[in-house]
Motif scaffolding. Structure first.
Motif, PDB file in Angstrom:
ATOM      1  N   PHE A  76     -18.934  -4.607   0.221  1.00 10.58           N
ATOM      2  CA  PHE A  76     -17.615  -4.794  -0.368  1.00 10.58           C
ATOM      3  C   PHE A  76     -17.279  -3.602  -1.260  1.00 10.58           C
ATOM      4  N   VAL A  77     -15.997  -3.282  -1.318  1.00  8.33           N
ATOM      5  CA  VAL A  77     -15.514  -2.198  -2.169  1.00  8.33           C
ATOM      6  C   VAL A  77     -14.856  -2.797  -3.404  1.00  8.33           C
ATOM      7  N   ASP A  78     -15.339  -2.405  -4.564  1.00  5.04           N
ATOM      8  CA  ASP A  78     -14.766  -2.843  -5.830  1.00  5.04           C
ATOM      9  C   ASP A  78     -13.914  -1.707  -6.383  1.00  5.04           C
ATOM     10  N   GLN A 119      -3.035 -10.184  -5.033  1.00  9.36           N
ATOM     11  CA  GLN A 119      -3.037 -10.357  -3.577  1.00  9.36           C
ATOM     12  C   GLN A 119      -3.740  -9.196  -2.886  1.00  9.36           C
ATOM     13  N   VAL A 120      -3.500  -7.987  -3.369  1.00  7.17           N
ATOM     14  CA  VAL A 120      -4.144  -6.822  -2.764  1.00  7.17           C
ATOM     15  C   VAL A 120      -5.655  -6.880  -2.977  1.00  7.17           C
ATOM     16  N   GLU A 121      -6.090  -7.264  -4.157  1.00  6.18           N
ATOM     17  CA  GLU A 121      -7.525  -7.382  -4.402  1.00  6.18           C
ATOM     18  C   GLU A 121      -8.156  -8.431  -3.494  1.00  6.18           C
ATOM     19  N   ALA A 122      -7.461  -9.541  -3.289  1.00 11.92           N
ATOM     20  CA  ALA A 122      -7.977 -10.572  -2.388  1.00 11.92           C
ATOM     21  C   ALA A 122      -8.060 -10.062  -0.954  1.00 11.92           C
ATOM     22  N   LEU A 123      -7.074  -9.276  -0.546  1.00  9.25           N
ATOM     23  CA  LEU A 123      -7.082  -8.706   0.806  1.00  9.25           C
ATOM     24  C   LEU A 123      -8.241  -7.738   0.988  1.00  9.25           C
ATOM     25  N   PRO A 138      -5.929  -0.703  -7.258  1.00  4.09           N
ATOM     26  CA  PRO A 138      -5.879  -0.489  -5.807  1.00  4.09           C
ATOM     27  C   PRO A 138      -5.422   0.903  -5.398  1.00  4.09           C
ATOM     28  N   VAL A 139      -4.789   1.634  -6.301  1.00  7.19           N
ATOM     29  CA  VAL A 139      -4.283   2.972  -5.969  1.00  7.19           C
ATOM     30  C   VAL A 139      -5.278   4.053  -6.378  1.00  7.19           C
ATOM     31  N   CYS A 140      -6.455   3.666  -6.861  1.00  8.89           N
ATOM     32  CA  CYS A 140      -7.378   4.635  -7.451  1.00  8.89           C
ATOM     33  C   CYS A 140      -7.805   5.729  -6.487  1.00  8.89           C
ATOM     34  N   ARG A 141      -7.864   5.436  -5.196  1.00  8.37           N
ATOM     35  CA  ARG A 141      -8.425   6.406  -4.251  1.00  8.37           C
ATOM     36  C   ARG A 141      -7.436   7.499  -3.849  1.00  8.37           C
ATOM     37  N   VAL A 142      -6.185   7.395  -4.285  1.00  9.23           N
ATOM     38  CA  VAL A 142      -5.213   8.469  -4.038  1.00  9.23           C
ATOM     39  C   VAL A 142      -4.527   8.904  -5.324  1.00  9.23           C
ATOM     40  N   ARG A 143      -4.864   8.275  -6.428  1.00  8.39           N
ATOM     41  CA  ARG A 143      -4.143   8.509  -7.674  1.00  8.39           C
ATOM     42  C   ARG A 143      -4.209   9.951  -8.155  1.00  8.39           C
ATOM     43  N   HIS A 144      -5.257  10.663  -7.835  1.00  8.26           N
ATOM     44  CA  HIS A 144      -5.450  12.013  -8.362  1.00  8.26           C
ATOM     45  C   HIS A 144      -4.897  13.104  -7.445  1.00  8.26           C
ATOM     46  N   LEU A 145      -4.221  12.725  -6.364  1.00 10.82           N
ATOM     47  CA  LEU A 145      -3.540  13.703  -5.522  1.00 10.82           C
ATOM     48  C   LEU A 145      -2.209  14.081  -6.152  1.00 10.82           C
ATOM     49  N   PRO A 146      -1.648  15.239  -5.796  1.00 14.43           N
ATOM     50  CA  PRO A 146      -0.390  15.678  -6.421  1.00 14.43           C
ATOM     51  C   PRO A 146       0.746  14.672  -6.269  1.00 14.43           C
ATOM     52  N   HIS A 157       6.464 -24.064  10.737  1.00 16.30           N
ATOM     53  CA  HIS A 157       6.144 -25.271   9.996  1.00 16.30           C
ATOM     54  C   HIS A 157       4.977 -25.091   9.039  1.00 16.30           C
ATOM     55  N   ARG A 158       4.251 -23.981   9.150  1.00 15.83           N
ATOM     56  CA  ARG A 158       3.074 -23.804   8.316  1.00 15.83           C
ATOM     57  C   ARG A 158       3.412 -23.210   6.948  1.00 15.83           C
ATOM     58  N   ARG A 159       4.584 -22.645   6.803  1.00 16.78           N
ATOM     59  CA  ARG A 159       4.916 -22.011   5.538  1.00 16.78           C
ATOM     60  C   ARG A 159       6.404 -22.147   5.262  1.00 16.78           C
ATOM     61  N   SER A 160       6.736 -22.214   4.032  1.00 19.37           N
ATOM     62  CA  SER A 160       8.144 -22.274   3.664  1.00 19.37           C
ATOM     63  C   SER A 160       8.725 -20.875   3.642  1.00 19.37           C
ATOM     64  N   SER A 161      10.047 -20.783   3.733  1.00 21.11           N
ATOM     65  CA  SER A 161      10.694 -19.473   3.777  1.00 21.11           C
ATOM     66  C   SER A 161      10.533 -18.722   2.466  1.00 21.11           C
ATOM     67  N   SER A 162      10.257 -19.435   1.395  1.00 17.68           N
ATOM     68  CA  SER A 162      10.102 -18.785   0.108  1.00 17.68           C
ATOM     69  C   SER A 162       8.688 -18.281  -0.137  1.00 17.68           C
ATOM     70  N   CYS A 163       7.744 -18.635   0.733  1.00 23.42           N
ATOM     71  CA  CYS A 163       6.350 -18.230   0.578  1.00 23.42           C
ATOM     72  C   CYS A 163       6.145 -16.849   1.190  1.00 23.42           C
ATOM     73  N   LYS A 164       5.654 -15.926   0.407  1.00 26.74           N
ATOM     74  CA  LYS A 164       5.413 -14.572   0.880  1.00 26.74           C
ATOM     75  C   LYS A 164       3.965 -14.203   0.605  1.00 26.74           C
ATOM     76  N   GLN A 165       3.383 -13.484   1.554  1.00 23.43           N
ATOM     77  CA  GLN A 165       1.971 -13.129   1.461  1.00 23.43           C
ATOM     78  C   GLN A 165       1.782 -11.688   1.878  1.00 23.43           C
ATOM     79  N   ILE A 166       0.988 -10.949   1.119  1.00 25.15           N
ATOM     80  CA  ILE A 166       0.651  -9.569   1.479  1.00 25.15           C
ATOM     81  C   ILE A 166      -0.476  -9.597   2.494  1.00 25.15           C
ATOM     82  N   VAL A 167      -0.220  -9.040   3.665  1.00 18.50           N
ATOM     83  CA  VAL A 167      -1.188  -9.094   4.763  1.00 18.50           C
ATOM     84  C   VAL A 167      -1.632  -7.704   5.231  1.00 18.50           C
ATOM     85  N   GLY A 168      -1.147  -6.653   4.588  1.00 16.45           N
ATOM     86  CA  GLY A 168      -1.549  -5.307   4.972  1.00 16.45           C
ATOM     87  C   GLY A 168      -1.237  -4.308   3.868  1.00 16.45           C
ATOM     88  N   VAL A 169      -2.062  -3.270   3.771  1.00 17.58           N
ATOM     89  CA  VAL A 169      -1.845  -2.215   2.776  1.00 17.58           C
ATOM     90  C   VAL A 169      -2.185  -0.868   3.402  1.00 17.58           C
TER      91      VAL A 169
END
Length: 513
Positions: free
Chosen positions: A68-70, A43-47, A75-83, A97-109
């Protein structure tokens, strides 16, 4: 260089985070939580793919071109080397009505890391003890302990450190704007930074990113802080020749650490863990450039053959005004993430191919600057940091080091070399770059979130490491100045820079690119 796109849009249109919220989104539930690779990666890669960033300064692309950034599957590569680092995601669910209560989507990081950096300097009084024989050391030790030493006292400036959090890579899905997701992510990340004892938190964006600037400066109470420039130079088909009278020496990690502390140790944002930066597997190395006729004056013959020996002469190098020299370090950013150009016109692609063909055909008779091959596939770049020069011809040597970085990047298959410096850094004029690929629109914003006193400065360098008396004097001085009475950097650092401060350098940490 880690710009945050608060409002992400594939069409590069500007949006306002304060417009009226759509009715169907009001009832949605937003949960901010830590990133979990096992369930969130796809989901994060798609975002990230949806939140495309345009080329800095327009580049060589048309208005429809998108960069585009590959993240190479991490996804954590750009901060992984910090302490210390983390990544938060905003997860949405709702009862409409557009989504069920069980449907979850990542919309921000949002990513962040915490480290200790230089926020200023303060003057202290230290004792400079001369080198002593073994028989005299015990006597001098007792003299220091009894406060009866006859050594001279001198005033020196030492760095003062602050613990800061850096926010990087804020992304919000285009279809879920105007819901306060960006603000909620930032506030949660600030709380995480507080838990890490951070005193400040800062971020980078573009000056013309109105939505981002408005969110941070008006809604979240950040202050406009620094305006560095990003300089990008394309990598050509062939190596660029270095001047024949220039000599390059690669330093050991220990030698580079000592030299950086001696020359840039008081530079704003200089990391306290510089040894970890230079010793990281992504650091290709640190090089010192000198002129052939001055190298013997700068180093002994043993140092010239063993670069690690430069560590012992870091003080001599940094204080030598008669000799010109320069240094630079290279970070292999291409192993962290890459770019992919989409939507470039047929004409731009044809022009790029033709210019590179001419460069190959006419070299070495004519050095034709070709358009870099940004369009064939994903491409990487390498980052220059810690650029410094001294002496009357130091800028010429720094320019030669930049060409050396160009040649190093070419050997690793990169298409560009980049760096970031203060807007008024004198080194800016001698760094090769293309204006159309570079950017003067970077903006750093900062906010004070902690109330603790800044980290006390380390003891000053011991010039005579074989002297027990000098070590005792340094330790005594360090203890004496742990809590400075006349220095309140918890307030002044957030203020706008004075004209004098505008001339100072910035140390841009490659781990935050």
């Amino acid at each position: 260089m880690g710009r945050d796109a608060v409002v992400c849009n594939n069409n590069n249109n500007k949006h306002n985070d304060y417009e009226e919220k759509p009715q169907w989104q009001v009832s949605s539930i937003i949960l901010v939580r830590p990133y979990a690779k096992e369930t969130d990666l796809w989901q994060v890669e798609a975002l990230e793919r949806r939140c495309a960033a345009g080329l800095a300064g327009g580049g060589a692309s048309s208005s429809s071109s998108t960069l585009f950034v590959d993240l190479l599957g991490d996804p954590v590569c750009r901060v992984r080397h910090l302490p210390v680092y983390t990544m938060l995601v905003a997860e949405i669910s709702g009862d409409d009505h557009r989504r069920s209560s069980s449907c979850k989507q990542i919309v921000g990081v949002l990513r962040a890391g915490v480290k200790d950096v230089v926020c200023g300097t303060k003057k202290i009084v230290t004792v400079a003890a001369a080198a002593a024989s073994v028989d005299q050391q015990q006597q001098q030790q007792k003299q220091l302990e009894n406060a009866a030493t006859a050594a001279a006292a001198t005033t020196v400036e030492v760095p003062v450190y602050a613990r800061v959090g850096y926010l990087l890579g804020l992304r919000v899905c285009p279809s879920h704007r105007k819901m306060g997701i960006a603000k909620k992510l930032v506030k949660n990340m600030e709380e995480w930074c507080k838990d890490q004892q951070a005193e400040y938190v800062y971020m980078a964006t573009e000056k013309d990113n109105e939505a981002s600037v408005k969110l941070f400066t008006e809604s979240l109470n950040y202050m406009r802080f620094r305006t560095p420039v990003i300089l990008v130079d394309p990598v050509f088909l062939r190596d660029r020749p270095l001047p024949p009278d220039v000599r390059l020496t690669k330093l050991s990690v220990e030698g580079a650490t000592a030299l950086y502390r001696a020359t840039m140790g008081s530079t704003e944002f200089f990391p306290k863990d510089i040894h970890s930066v230079l010793g990281n597997e992504l650091c290709a190395g640190t090089w010192v450039a000198t002129f052939a006729d001055e190298k013997q004056q700068l180093m002994s013959s043993s140092c010239a053959t063993a670069p690690a020996g430069l560590m012992q002469n870091s003080t001599m190098i940094s204080t030598s005004s008669a000799i010109s020299w320069a240094m630079v370090s290279i970070w292999r950013t291409n192993e962290v993430f890459k770019f992919e150009q989409k939507g470039a016109s047929w004409g731009i692609r044809t022009l790029a191919s033709a210019s590179r063909w001419l460069e190959w055909l006419l070299y070495p008779w004519l050095l034709i600057p070709s358009i870099p091959n940004f369009f064939k596939s994903s491409f990487g770049f390498q980052f220059m940091f810690g650029l410094h020069s001294q002496g009357a011809r130091g800028h010429d040597l720094l320019n030669a080091l930049c060409w050396h970085a160009h040649n190093t990047a070419r050997k690793h298959g990169c298409q560009a070399v980049a760096t970031e410096v203060a807007a008024s850094d004198p080194a800016r004029s001698c760094i090769p770059h293309w204006e159309r690929l570079s950017s003067c629109e970077d903006l750093w914003c900062i906010k004070r979130i902690g109330t603790t006193t800044t980290t006390s400065p380390p003891p000053p360098p011991i010039l005579h490491s074989n002297s027990v008396a000098a070590a005792a004097a340094a330790a005594t001085d360090h203890h004496r100045h742990q809590e400075p009475e006349d220095f309140d950097n918890t307030q002044w650092w957030c203020k706008s820079p004075s004209p004098r401060e505008l001339q100072s350098k910035l140390f841009v940490d490659p781990r935050e690119v």
